[in-house]
Design a protein around this motif. Structure first.
Motif, PDB file in Angstrom:
ATOM      1  N   GLY A   1       0.782  -1.227   0.000  1.00 61.74           N
ATOM      2  CA  GLY A   1       0.000   0.000   0.000  1.00 61.74           C
ATOM      3  C   GLY A   1       0.816   1.280   0.000  1.00 61.74           C
ATOM      4  O   GLY A   1       0.257   2.366  -0.175  1.00 61.74           O
ATOM      5  N   ALA A   2       2.136   1.180   0.194  1.00 62.22           N
ATOM      6  CA  ALA A   2       2.970   2.389   0.255  1.00 62.22           C
ATOM      7  C   ALA A   2       2.938   3.152  -1.066  1.00 62.22           C
ATOM      8  O   ALA A   2       2.762   4.375  -1.084  1.00 62.22           O
ATOM      9  CB  ALA A   2       4.401   2.039   0.633  1.00 62.22           C
ATOM     10  N   ARG A   3       3.121   2.448  -2.150  1.00 64.82           N
ATOM     11  CA  ARG A   3       3.140   3.093  -3.466  1.00 64.82           C
ATOM     12  C   ARG A   3       1.814   3.808  -3.739  1.00 64.82           C
ATOM     13  O   ARG A   3       1.789   4.967  -4.164  1.00 64.82           O
ATOM     14  CB  ARG A   3       3.417   2.053  -4.554  1.00 64.82           C
ATOM     15  N   GLU A   4       0.715   3.121  -3.471  1.00 66.65           N
ATOM     16  CA  GLU A   4      -0.608   3.697  -3.717  1.00 66.65           C
ATOM     17  C   GLU A   4      -0.842   4.917  -2.832  1.00 66.65           C
ATOM     18  O   GLU A   4      -1.425   5.916  -3.270  1.00 66.65           O
ATOM     19  CB  GLU A   4      -1.698   2.649  -3.481  1.00 66.65           C
ATOM     20  N   ALA A   5      -0.397   4.845  -1.576  1.00 63.50           N
ATOM     21  CA  ALA A   5      -0.584   5.977  -0.664  1.00 63.50           C
ATOM     22  C   ALA A   5       0.188   7.190  -1.156  1.00 63.50           C
ATOM     23  O   ALA A   5      -0.339   8.320  -1.166  1.00 63.50           O
ATOM     24  CB  ALA A   5      -0.134   5.599   0.750  1.00 63.50           C
ATOM     25  N   ILE A   6       1.425   6.991  -1.588  1.00 62.82           N
ATOM     26  CA  ILE A   6       2.240   8.097  -2.089  1.00 62.82           C
ATOM     27  C   ILE A   6       1.617   8.686  -3.346  1.00 62.82           C
ATOM     28  O   ILE A   6       1.512   9.909  -3.495  1.00 62.82           O
ATOM     29  CB  ILE A   6       3.684   7.624  -2.349  1.00 62.82           C
ATOM     30  N   GLU A   7       1.173   7.833  -4.258  1.00 60.18           N
ATOM     31  CA  GLU A   7       0.545   8.321  -5.488  1.00 60.18           C
ATOM     32  C   GLU A   7      -0.725   9.115  -5.187  1.00 60.18           C
ATOM     33  O   GLU A   7      -0.982  10.150  -5.807  1.00 60.18           O
ATOM     34  CB  GLU A   7       0.253   7.152  -6.424  1.00 60.18           C
ATOM     35  N   THR A   8      -1.512   8.637  -4.228  1.00 58.35           N
ATOM     36  CA  THR A   8      -2.745   9.335  -3.860  1.00 58.35           C
ATOM     37  C   THR A   8      -2.435  10.697  -3.252  1.00 58.35           C
ATOM     38  O   THR A   8      -3.065  11.703  -3.604  1.00 58.35           O
ATOM     39  CB  THR A   8      -3.574   8.487  -2.871  1.00 58.35           C
ATOM     40  N   LEU A   9      -1.466  10.754  -2.345  1.00 62.75           N
ATOM     41  CA  LEU A   9      -1.100  12.028  -1.729  1.00 62.75           C
ATOM     42  C   LEU A   9      -0.613  13.019  -2.786  1.00 62.75           C
ATOM     43  O   LEU A   9      -0.963  14.204  -2.750  1.00 62.75           O
ATOM     44  CB  LEU A   9      -0.029  11.810  -0.663  1.00 62.75           C
ATOM     45  N   ARG A  10       0.175  12.547  -3.729  1.00 61.33           N
ATOM     46  CA  ARG A  10       0.658  13.432  -4.804  1.00 61.33           C
ATOM     47  C   ARG A  10      -0.490  13.898  -5.703  1.00 61.33           C
ATOM     48  O   ARG A  10      -0.533  15.046  -6.126  1.00 61.33           O
ATOM     49  CB  ARG A  10       1.725  12.721  -5.629  1.00 61.33           C
ATOM     50  N   ARG A  11      -1.398  12.968  -5.992  1.00 63.71           N
ATOM     51  CA  ARG A  11      -2.534  13.322  -6.849  1.00 63.71           C
ATOM     52  C   ARG A  11      -3.370  14.437  -6.212  1.00 63.71           C
ATOM     53  O   ARG A  11      -3.929  15.285  -6.909  1.00 63.71           O
ATOM     54  CB  ARG A  11      -3.390  12.084  -7.111  1.00 63.71           C
ATOM     55  N   TYR A  12      -3.446  14.448  -4.885  1.00 64.61           N
ATOM     56  CA  TYR A  12      -4.193  15.492  -4.186  1.00 64.61           C
ATOM     57  C   TYR A  12      -3.366  16.757  -3.970  1.00 64.61           C
ATOM     58  O   TYR A  12      -3.815  17.693  -3.324  1.00 64.61           O
ATOM     59  CB  TYR A  12      -4.733  14.972  -2.850  1.00 64.61           C
ATOM     60  N   GLY A  13      -2.148  16.774  -4.516  1.00 63.28           N
ATOM     61  CA  GLY A  13      -1.332  17.973  -4.485  1.00 63.28           C
ATOM     62  C   GLY A  13      -0.538  18.207  -3.215  1.00 63.28           C
ATOM     63  O   GLY A  13      -0.041  19.311  -2.988  1.00 63.28           O
ATOM     64  N   HIS A  14      -0.419  17.195  -2.379  1.00 65.72           N
ATOM     65  CA  HIS A  14       0.340  17.367  -1.142  1.00 65.72           C
ATOM     66  C   HIS A  14       1.844  17.315  -1.412  1.00 65.72           C
ATOM     67  O   HIS A  14       2.315  16.516  -2.218  1.00 65.72           O
ATOM     68  CB  HIS A  14      -0.020  16.286  -0.124  1.00 65.72           C
ATOM     69  N   PHE A  15       2.569  18.168  -0.725  1.00 66.93           N
ATOM     70  CA  PHE A  15       4.024  18.163  -0.763  1.00 66.93           C
ATOM     71  C   PHE A  15       4.481  17.052   0.169  1.00 66.93           C
ATOM     72  O   PHE A  15       4.064  16.990   1.330  1.00 66.93           O
ATOM     73  CB  PHE A  15       4.558  19.529  -0.299  1.00 66.93           C
ATOM     74  N   LEU A  16       5.311  16.133  -0.327  1.00 68.43           N
ATOM     75  CA  LEU A  16       5.760  15.000   0.476  1.00 68.43           C
ATOM     76  C   LEU A  16       7.192  15.202   0.935  1.00 68.43           C
ATOM     77  O   LEU A  16       8.053  15.615   0.164  1.00 68.43           O
ATOM     78  CB  LEU A  16       5.661  13.702  -0.324  1.00 68.43           C
ATOM     79  N   VAL A  17       7.419  14.889   2.197  1.00 67.30           N
ATOM     80  CA  VAL A  17       8.743  14.977   2.796  1.00 67.30           C
ATOM     81  C   VAL A  17       9.087  13.596   3.329  1.00 67.30           C
ATOM     82  O   VAL A  17       8.279  12.981   4.022  1.00 67.30           O
ATOM     83  CB  VAL A  17       8.766  16.001   3.953  1.00 67.30           C
ATOM     84  N   LEU A  18      10.260  13.121   2.988  1.00 68.02           N
ATOM     85  CA  LEU A  18      10.706  11.820   3.470  1.00 68.02           C
ATOM     86  C   LEU A  18      11.741  12.035   4.567  1.00 68.02           C
ATOM     87  O   LEU A  18      12.675  12.819   4.423  1.00 68.02           O
ATOM     88  CB  LEU A  18      11.322  11.024   2.323  1.00 68.02           C
ATOM     89  N   HIS A  19      11.570  11.330   5.667  1.00 67.94           N
ATOM     90  CA  HIS A  19      12.449  11.478   6.829  1.00 67.94           C
ATOM     91  C   HIS A  19      13.038  10.118   7.193  1.00 67.94           C
ATOM     92  O   HIS A  19      12.413   9.094   6.985  1.00 67.94           O
ATOM     93  CB  HIS A  19      11.649  12.012   8.017  1.00 67.94           C
ATOM     94  N   THR A  20      14.237  10.150   7.741  1.00 65.97           N
ATOM     95  CA  THR A  20      14.808   8.946   8.334  1.00 65.97           C
ATOM     96  C   THR A  20      15.673   9.356   9.512  1.00 65.97           C
ATOM     97  O   THR A  20      16.307  10.407   9.483  1.00 65.97           O
ATOM     98  CB  THR A  20      15.631   8.130   7.325  1.00 65.97           C
ATOM     99  N   ASN A  21      15.656   8.546  10.548  1.00 63.27           N
ATOM    100  CA  ASN A  21      16.562   8.803  11.660  1.00 63.27           C
ATOM    101  C   ASN A  21      17.734   7.834  11.620  1.00 63.27           C
ATOM    102  O   ASN A  21      18.503   7.737  12.550  1.00 63.27           O
ATOM    103  CB  ASN A  21      15.841   8.720  13.007  1.00 63.27           C
ATOM    104  N   ARG A  22      17.850   7.120  10.522  1.00 64.76           N
ATOM    105  CA  ARG A  22      18.933   6.160  10.362  1.00 64.76           C
ATOM    106  C   ARG A  22      20.268   6.858  10.165  1.00 64.76           C
ATOM    107  O   ARG A  22      21.303   6.271  10.399  1.00 64.76           O
ATOM    108  CB  ARG A  22      18.669   5.219   9.186  1.00 64.76           C
ATOM    109  N   GLY A  23      20.253   8.093   9.693  1.00 66.94           N
ATOM    110  CA  GLY A  23      21.478   8.852   9.556  1.00 66.94           C
ATOM    111  C   GLY A  23      22.114   8.791   8.177  1.00 66.94           C
ATOM    112  O   GLY A  23      23.075   9.485   7.917  1.00 66.94           O
ATOM    113  N   TRP A  24      21.605   7.979   7.278  1.00 62.05           N
ATOM    114  CA  TRP A  24      22.203   7.827   5.950  1.00 62.05           C
ATOM    115  C   TRP A  24      21.293   8.442   4.904  1.00 62.05           C
ATOM    116  O   TRP A  24      20.815   7.777   4.005  1.00 62.05           O
ATOM    117  CB  TRP A  24      22.434   6.367   5.623  1.00 62.05           C
TER     118      TRP A  24
END
Length: 124
Positions: free
Chosen positions: A87-110
């Motif tokens: 469902g990750a791909r579909e969720a990202i596509e849906t958020l983009r389709r609705y015009g939301h700005f997406l920010v990706l975060h990680t605390n892994r440090g890389w």
């Protein structure tokens, strides 16, 4: 109105735990510090913790730069280890389709590996 959505990478859109724990255990052995059974059982529950904290907890005598360099060698030698969650791909596509700005975060440090992870998982 929602203007932006912040997504965590590991454990939210990409499953890094399965391969990550396996690689971590392999590297602990390679560096001469095999994990004790209690630590091997604890590692998956601590997955998602920053690298510095994992290394301090489990492999305090290992040089972090050497660990990271070897980790990257193993990752690149075996692509496809970090699949997206269902469902990750579909969720990202849906958020983009609705015009939301997406920010990706990680605390892994890389953070320099995020692009590679997204591409490998075939995420938009």
């Amino acid at each position: 109105m929602i203007l932006a959505v912040v997504l965590d990478c590991d454990g939210t859109i990409i499953n890094s735990q399965t391969a990550g724990v396996r690689i971590f255990v392999q590297l602990a052995e390679e560096f001469g510090c095999p994990l004790s059974p209690p630590n091997a059982a604890l590692l998956p529950r601590m997955w998602g913790t920053h690298w510095g904290d994992l290394l301090s907890r489990f492999l305090p005598s290992v040089n972090p730069d050497a660990f990271v360099a070897r980790w990257r060698d193993l990752e690149r030698a075996q692509p496809g280890q970090y699949p997206p969650y269902t469902g990750a791909r579909e969720a990202i596509e849906t958020l983009r389709r609705y015009g939301h700005f997406l920010v990706l975060h990680t605390n892994r440090g890389w953070t320099d590996l995020l692009g590679e992870r997204l591409e490998e998982a075939q995420l938009p």
